[in-house]
Design an enzyme around this catalytic site. Structure first.
Site, short mmCIF file in Angstrom:
data_model
loop_
_atom_site.label_atom_id
_atom_site.label_comp_id
_atom_site.label_asym_id
_atom_site.label_seq_id
_atom_site.Cartn_x
_atom_site.Cartn_y
_atom_site.Cartn_z
N ASP A 35 0.84 -1.22 0.00
CA ASP A 35 0.00 0.00 0.00
C ASP A 35 0.87 1.26 0.00
O ASP A 35 1.99 1.25 0.51
CB ASP A 35 -0.91 -0.02 1.24
CG ASP A 35 -2.07 0.94 1.13
OD1 ASP A 35 -2.35 1.42 0.00
OD2 ASP A 35 -2.68 1.24 2.17
N ASN A 37 1.20 3.45 -2.91
CA ASN A 37 1.70 3.90 -4.22
C ASN A 37 1.21 5.31 -4.56
O ASN A 37 1.97 6.13 -5.07
CB ASN A 37 1.23 2.95 -5.33
CG ASN A 37 1.80 1.55 -5.19
OD1 ASN A 37 2.64 1.31 -4.34
ND2 ASN A 37 1.33 0.63 -6.01
N ARG A 48 -0.80 9.30 -9.94
CA ARG A 48 -0.83 8.05 -9.16
C ARG A 48 -0.20 6.89 -9.93
O ARG A 48 0.44 6.01 -9.34
CB ARG A 48 -2.28 7.70 -8.78
CG ARG A 48 -2.90 8.67 -7.78
CD ARG A 48 -4.35 8.30 -7.50
NE ARG A 48 -4.47 6.94 -6.99
CZ ARG A 48 -4.33 6.58 -5.72
NH1 ARG A 48 -4.06 7.51 -4.81
NH2 ARG A 48 -4.45 5.34 -5.35
N HIS A 52 2.33 3.50 -8.95
CA HIS A 52 2.12 2.07 -9.25
C HIS A 52 3.31 1.52 -10.04
O HIS A 52 3.76 0.40 -9.80
CB HIS A 52 0.83 1.88 -10.04
CG HIS A 52 -0.41 2.27 -9.28
ND1 HIS A 52 -0.64 1.85 -7.99
CD2 HIS A 52 -1.48 3.05 -9.62
CE1 HIS A 52 -1.81 2.34 -7.58
NE2 HIS A 52 -2.32 3.07 -8.54
N GLU A 82 -12.46 -4.56 -4.04
CA GLU A 82 -12.95 -3.19 -3.82
C GLU A 82 -12.23 -2.16 -4.69
O GLU A 82 -12.71 -1.03 -4.85
CB GLU A 82 -12.79 -2.81 -2.34
CG GLU A 82 -13.80 -3.45 -1.39
CD GLU A 82 -13.44 -4.88 -0.98
OE1 GLU A 82 -12.24 -5.25 -1.05
OE2 GLU A 82 -14.36 -5.63 -0.60
N LEU A 146 10.37 -20.84 -4.22
CA LEU A 146 9.38 -19.93 -3.62
C LEU A 146 8.08 -19.92 -4.41
O LEU A 146 8.10 -19.80 -5.63
CB LEU A 146 9.97 -18.51 -3.60
CG LEU A 146 9.05 -17.40 -3.09
CD1 LEU A 146 8.85 -17.50 -1.58
CD2 LEU A 146 9.63 -16.01 -3.44
N GLU A 223 1.59 -12.93 12.50
CA GLU A 223 2.18 -11.78 13.20
C GLU A 223 2.07 -10.58 12.25
O GLU A 223 2.41 -10.70 11.07
CB GLU A 223 3.64 -12.06 13.54
CG GLU A 223 3.83 -13.19 14.54
CD GLU A 223 3.18 -12.90 15.89
OE1 GLU A 223 3.15 -11.72 16.30
OE2 GLU A 223 2.68 -13.85 16.52
C1 IPE Z 1 -5.41 -2.69 -0.12
O1 IPE Z 1 -5.08 -1.36 -0.30
C2 IPE Z 1 -5.43 -3.40 -1.44
C3 IPE Z 1 -4.14 -3.58 -2.08
C4 IPE Z 1 -2.98 -3.27 -1.57
C5 IPE Z 1 -4.18 -4.20 -3.36
P1 IPE Z 1 -6.20 -0.23 -0.46
O2 IPE Z 1 -5.49 1.05 -0.62
O3 IPE Z 1 -7.16 -0.61 -1.52
O4 IPE Z 1 -6.94 -0.32 0.95
P2 IPE Z 1 -7.77 0.75 1.76
O5 IPE Z 1 -8.83 1.30 0.83
O6 IPE Z 1 -6.81 1.82 2.17
O7 IPE Z 1 -8.32 0.01 2.93
C1 IPE Z 2 -1.56 0.28 -3.34
O1 IPE Z 2 -1.36 1.63 -3.39
C2 IPE Z 2 -1.81 -0.31 -4.71
C3 IPE Z 2 -3.17 -0.77 -4.95
C4 IPE Z 2 -4.15 -0.78 -4.08
C5 IPE Z 2 -3.48 -1.26 -6.27
P1 IPE Z 2 -2.55 2.67 -3.36
O2 IPE Z 2 -2.95 2.98 -4.77
O3 IPE Z 2 -3.67 2.18 -2.51
O4 IPE Z 2 -1.85 3.93 -2.72
P2 IPE Z 2 -2.48 4.93 -1.66
O5 IPE Z 2 -3.01 4.14 -0.54
O6 IPE Z 2 -3.56 5.70 -2.36
O7 IPE Z 2 -1.33 5.80 -1.26
MG MG Z 3 -4.07 2.40 -0.58
#
Ligand code: IPE
Ligand code: IPE
Ligand code: MG
Length: 271
Positions: A35, A37, A48, A52, A82, A146, A223
């Site tokens: 999370d 990105n 954004r 990614h 989601e 792995l 954990e």
């Molecule tokens: C969780 O991250 C999903 C992935 C890392 C693929 P999100 O950014 O979608 O989660 P929330 O919305 O902050 O809970």
């Molecule tokens: C995680 O990064 C990647 C995916 C959920 C695909 P985010 O895109 O959720 O990045 P933030 O949370 O908005 O910073």
């Molecule tokens: Mg996110």
């Protein structure tokens, strides 16, 4: 583990951290909620999509490090059920990047003896993405190192619903629906992760303290390690820190002594 030490510069902080890891107590399975990105990109005034894209480098380094450590499984949360709520352009970018990742990284995965698999509602992916994904999975099928599970169009609740529906369909076909009695092993064997040990360590980057519908069944006794590092910045050293932190934990599985497994703590199944 030896394969990792070989590539770390003597005297470096990474080498010191790796040297402090107990090779006998490595987590067999690490799961990561990748999370942050979007925030990584925002901090740099970039779109954004740039976050990614940068996240791919973190995936590469993490997969390679887990392979060199000799872990059994790594599950990466790449796209949740989601995440379709996001703008179409962002979702399309994610599919494009997944294809780029698969094309570019397949030789590296093969070199490291990685067996790739995909978990989630793959039927919901665009056809071209699904085909490419399944072809990559197929080409690593004979690998014995792995296991990397990419969680794509994945939801923990959706997985449980799919598992129970699969069980019902099997029982219906066998004419045993009336006497069907679920137990934990039966459910676990119908999850997307059937046959893979539950994660020992769950890592979430970007500081969020939630599980966001990831591996709800499998993380019962994982954990949890949350780091403020944003996913595109996550490097080998961050993984080593997470593993060292994991090795300091006292895993009791509901008992009072460390070291007891989950199974040993479960009561005998009731008829
Ligand atoms: C969780 O991250 C999903 C992935 C890392 C693929 P999100 O950014 O979608 O989660 P929330 O919305 O902050 O809970
Ligand atoms: C995680 O990064 C990647 C995916 C959920 C695909 P985010 O895109 O959720 O990045 P933030 O949370 O908005 O910073
Ligand atoms: Mg996110």
């Amino acid at each position: 583990m030896k394969a990792l030490l070989e590539v770390l510069a003597p005297g470096s902080e990474e080498r010191t951290l790796a040297g402090a890891i107990d090779p006998k107590r490595l987590p067999a399975h690490v799961a990561i909620i990748m999370d942050g990105n979007g925030r990584w990109a925002k901090r740099r005034n970039l779109p954004r999509a740039a976050g990614h894209k940068a996240g791919i480098d973190a995936v590469r380094e993490t997969v390679e490090t887990c392979a060199r450590l000799g872990l059994k499984a790594l599950t990466l949360y790449a796209f949740s059920v989601e995440n379709w709520k996001r703008p179409r352009t962002e979702v399309d970018t994610l599919w494009r990047l997944l294809r780029i990742y698969l094309r570019r990284e397949l030789p590296v995965l093969l070199k490291h003896n990685v067996r790739l698999s995909a978990i989630g509602r793959l039927g919901g992916l665009p056809d071209s993405v699904r085909q490419e994904l399944l072809a990559a999975v197929e080409s690593t099928a004979a690998k014995t190192g792995l296991r990397v599970n990419l969680a794509i169009n994945y939801g923990g609740r959706a997985e449980l619903v799919d598992a129970v529906n699969a069980l019902l369909a099997e029982a219906r076909a066998a004419g045993t629906l009336g006497s069907l009695c679920l137990d934990e092993d039966l459910i676990a064997s119908h999850l997307y992760t059937a046959g893979v040990p539950d994660p020992d360590l769950l890592i979430r980057t970007s500081g969020e303290m939630r599980v966001s519908n990831f591996l709800l069944w499998q993380i019962a006794y994982a954990e949890i390690y949350v780091t403020d590092t944003l996913w595109p910045d996550f490097r080998r050293i961050d993984l080593l820190r997470a593993i060292l932190d994991y090795q300091k934990r006292d895993r009791r599985f509901g008992g009072i002594k460390a070291g007891a497994g989950l199974k040993a703590a479960l009561p005998v199944a009731q008829p």
